[in-house]
Design a protein around this motif. Structure first.
Motif, PDB file in Angstrom:
ATOM      1  N   LEU A 184       0.849  -1.179   0.000  1.00  0.00           N
ATOM      2  CA  LEU A 184       0.000   0.000   0.000  1.00  0.00           C
ATOM      3  C   LEU A 184       0.891   1.236   0.000  1.00  0.00           C
ATOM      4  N   ARG A 185       0.689   2.126  -0.967  1.00  0.00           N
ATOM      5  CA  ARG A 185       1.549   3.291  -1.141  1.00  0.00           C
ATOM      6  C   ARG A 185       0.998   4.501  -0.381  1.00  0.00           C
ATOM      7  N   THR A 186       1.501   4.699   0.823  1.00  0.00           N
ATOM      8  CA  THR A 186       1.082   5.825   1.649  1.00  0.00           C
ATOM      9  C   THR A 186       1.353   7.152   0.956  1.00  0.00           C
ATOM     10  N   ASP A 187       2.482   7.221   0.240  1.00  0.00           N
ATOM     11  CA  ASP A 187       2.837   8.472  -0.426  1.00  0.00           C
ATOM     12  C   ASP A 187       1.874   8.808  -1.557  1.00  0.00           C
ATOM     13  N   ARG A 188       1.398   7.814  -2.271  1.00  0.00           N
ATOM     14  CA  ARG A 188       0.448   8.077  -3.355  1.00  0.00           C
ATOM     15  C   ARG A 188      -0.916   8.491  -2.812  1.00  0.00           C
ATOM     16  N   MET A 189      -1.285   7.986  -1.639  1.00  0.00           N
ATOM     17  CA  MET A 189      -2.553   8.397  -1.027  1.00  0.00           C
ATOM     18  C   MET A 189      -2.447   9.808  -0.448  1.00  0.00           C
ATOM     19  N   ARG A 190      -1.220  10.233  -0.147  1.00  0.00           N
ATOM     20  CA  ARG A 190      -0.967  11.519   0.504  1.00  0.00           C
ATOM     21  C   ARG A 190      -1.745  11.613   1.820  1.00  0.00           C
ATOM     22  N   SER A 191      -1.455  10.637   2.683  1.00  0.00           N
ATOM     23  CA  SER A 191      -2.099  10.562   3.993  1.00  0.00           C
ATOM     24  C   SER A 191      -1.858  11.847   4.782  1.00  0.00           C
ATOM     25  N   LEU A 192      -2.909  12.315   5.445  1.00  0.00           N
ATOM     26  CA  LEU A 192      -2.893  13.588   6.156  1.00  0.00           C
ATOM     27  C   LEU A 192      -2.521  13.374   7.622  1.00  0.00           C
ATOM     28  N   ALA A 193      -1.835  14.346   8.203  1.00  0.00           N
ATOM     29  CA  ALA A 193      -1.461  14.289   9.616  1.00  0.00           C
ATOM     30  C   ALA A 193      -1.572  15.688  10.221  1.00  0.00           C
ATOM     31  N   ARG A 194      -1.677  15.731  11.547  1.00  0.00           N
ATOM     32  CA  ARG A 194      -1.710  17.014  12.258  1.00  0.00           C
ATOM     33  C   ARG A 194      -0.332  17.320  12.822  1.00  0.00           C
ATOM     34  N   CYS A 195      -0.009  18.591  12.830  1.00  0.00           N
ATOM     35  CA  CYS A 195       1.198  19.079  13.489  1.00  0.00           C
ATOM     36  C   CYS A 195       0.748  20.030  14.591  1.00  0.00           C
ATOM     37  N   GLY A 196       1.546  21.011  14.931  1.00  0.00           N
ATOM     38  CA  GLY A 196       1.143  21.942  15.968  1.00  0.00           C
ATOM     39  C   GLY A 196       0.226  23.023  15.423  1.00  0.00           C
ATOM     40  N   TYR A 197      -0.418  23.724  16.364  1.00  0.00           N
ATOM     41  CA  TYR A 197      -1.218  24.898  16.015  1.00  0.00           C
ATOM     42  C   TYR A 197      -2.334  24.517  15.037  1.00  0.00           C
ATOM     43  N   PHE A 198      -2.467  25.229  13.911  1.00  0.00           N
ATOM     44  CA  PHE A 198      -3.469  24.880  12.892  1.00  0.00           C
ATOM     45  C   PHE A 198      -2.811  24.209  11.689  1.00  0.00           C
ATOM     46  N   ASP A 199      -1.654  23.581  11.902  1.00  0.00           N
ATOM     47  CA  ASP A 199      -0.847  23.053  10.808  1.00  0.00           C
ATOM     48  C   ASP A 199      -1.158  21.593  10.502  1.00  0.00           C
ATOM     49  N   TYR A 200      -1.160  21.292   9.211  1.00  0.00           N
ATOM     50  CA  TYR A 200      -1.308  19.921   8.723  1.00  0.00           C
ATOM     51  C   TYR A 200      -0.062  19.548   7.918  1.00  0.00           C
ATOM     52  N   ALA A 201       0.161  18.254   7.781  1.00  0.00           N
ATOM     53  CA  ALA A 201       1.226  17.740   6.926  1.00  0.00           C
ATOM     54  C   ALA A 201       0.661  16.547   6.164  1.00  0.00           C
ATOM     55  N   TRP A 202       1.337  16.143   5.120  1.00  0.00           N
ATOM     56  CA  TRP A 202       0.907  14.966   4.372  1.00  0.00           C
ATOM     57  C   TRP A 202       2.128  14.233   3.848  1.00  0.00           C
ATOM     58  N   VAL A 203       1.953  12.937   3.646  1.00  0.00           N
ATOM     59  CA  VAL A 203       3.058  12.082   3.204  1.00  0.00           C
ATOM     60  C   VAL A 203       3.140  12.130   1.688  1.00  0.00           C
ATOM     61  N   GLU A 204       4.286  12.548   1.178  1.00  0.00           N
ATOM     62  CA  GLU A 204       4.510  12.530  -0.266  1.00  0.00           C
ATOM     63  C   GLU A 204       5.774  11.781  -0.655  1.00  0.00           C
ATOM     64  N   THR A 205       6.670  11.580   0.319  1.00  0.00           N
ATOM     65  CA  THR A 205       7.949  10.933   0.037  1.00  0.00           C
ATOM     66  C   THR A 205       8.196   9.826   1.045  1.00  0.00           C
ATOM     67  N   LEU A 206       8.623   8.691   0.550  1.00  0.00           N
ATOM     68  CA  LEU A 206       8.995   7.569   1.408  1.00  0.00           C
ATOM     69  C   LEU A 206      10.427   7.149   1.104  1.00  0.00           C
ATOM     70  N   ARG A 207      11.120   6.704   2.121  1.00  0.00           N
ATOM     71  CA  ARG A 207      12.457   6.111   1.953  1.00  0.00           C
ATOM     72  C   ARG A 207      12.476   4.817   2.739  1.00  0.00           C
ATOM     73  N   SER A 208      12.774   3.747   2.076  1.00  0.00           N
ATOM     74  CA  SER A 208      12.789   2.429   2.726  1.00  0.00           C
ATOM     75  C   SER A 208      14.168   2.161   3.303  1.00  0.00           C
ATOM     76  N   VAL A 209      14.201   1.847   4.610  1.00  0.00           N
ATOM     77  CA  VAL A 209      15.461   1.550   5.307  1.00  0.00           C
ATOM     78  C   VAL A 209      15.296   0.223   6.029  1.00  0.00           C
ATOM     79  N   PRO A 210      15.736  -0.862   5.419  1.00  0.00           N
ATOM     80  CA  PRO A 210      15.590  -2.183   6.069  1.00  0.00           C
ATOM     81  C   PRO A 210      16.292  -2.226   7.414  1.00  0.00           C
ATOM     82  N   ARG A 211      15.737  -3.006   8.342  1.00  0.00           N
ATOM     83  CA  ARG A 211      16.335  -3.149   9.658  1.00  0.00           C
ATOM     84  C   ARG A 211      17.632  -3.953   9.544  1.00  0.00           C
ATOM     85  N   PRO A 212      18.604  -3.649  10.411  1.00  0.00           N
ATOM     86  CA  PRO A 212      19.852  -4.443  10.372  1.00  0.00           C
ATOM     87  C   PRO A 212      19.608  -5.851  10.875  1.00  0.00           C
ATOM     88  N   THR A 213      20.391  -6.779  10.349  1.00  0.00           N
ATOM     89  CA  THR A 213      20.270  -8.187  10.766  1.00  0.00           C
ATOM     90  C   THR A 213      21.426  -8.549  11.679  1.00  0.00           C
TER      91      THR A 213
END
Length: 199
Positions: A170-199
């Protein structure tokens, strides 16, 4: 700079705490009243807190219509807000009488759920159908009640718009999921970077 939250001695015109703990996912919670009126409200103190079982929570300042509806019917839906729905999300936070619906206020189409009675937001690309577990009132470190209520629900059904599924993910960046920040501010996801966990 250092301040103590209870003393509000930060010297700023607005409390920075919600800008520090950000971005926060928004639970756009739809419910039905005991009389069958559809309610829709955004909560930025919201998250998935467990898997297997899959449990979400949202926190409300006071026993608002959403919480009362959940406690009366035992069901709710968490709709995923996106950038395209930001104005409707904001509008649905407006206080209106209990007999009126934020779906109508924001001119949002309803979609039927499969396993619970509250409707979904048709335009939301994902939705979680939930059954109420419990609502508890938070207490501070001295044991005093706070008027803040946390509602927990188990996810029993998940809706996903397959237009946003790519290579099995599921591509969160393509959906542009919305989030709240401080005050009256919103943010949305447009960029993802995949970082696999170390083994």
């Amino acid at each position: 700079m250092f301040y103590e939250p209870r003393r509000r001695n930060h010297g700023l015109p607005h409390n920075p705490l919600k800008a520090i703990v950000a971005p926060r996912p928004i639970g756009w919670i739809s419910t039905l009243s005991a009389d069958g009126v559809a309610n829709l409200a955004p909560y930025s103190f919201f998250n998935l807190v467990s898997e297997t079982p899959d449990i979400v929570m949202f926190s409300s300042h006071g026993l608002k219509d959403t919480v009362r509806n959940v406690m009366a019917t035992g069901e709710f839906v968490c709709n995923l807000p996106t950038l395209e729905l930001m104005e409707a999300v904001n509008l649905s936070s407006k206080p209106i009488p209990p007999g009126e619906s934020e779906f109508d206020l924001a001119e949002l189409e309803r979609a039927p759920s499969r396993l619970v009675k509250p409707p979904r937001v048709a335009a939301a690309p994902c939705a979680l159908e939930c059954v109420w577990i419990e609502t508890t009132e938070l207490r501070d470190r001295h044991g005093a009640t706070t008027g803040r209520h946390i509602t927990y629900g188990e996810v029993i059904g998940v809706h996903v718009d397959e237009a946003y599924v790519e290579d099995g993910r599921l591509r969160t960046d393509r959906m542009r999921s919305l989030a709240r920040c401080g005050y009256f501010d919103y943010a949305w996801v447009e960029t993802l970077r995949s970082v696999p966990r170390p083994t």
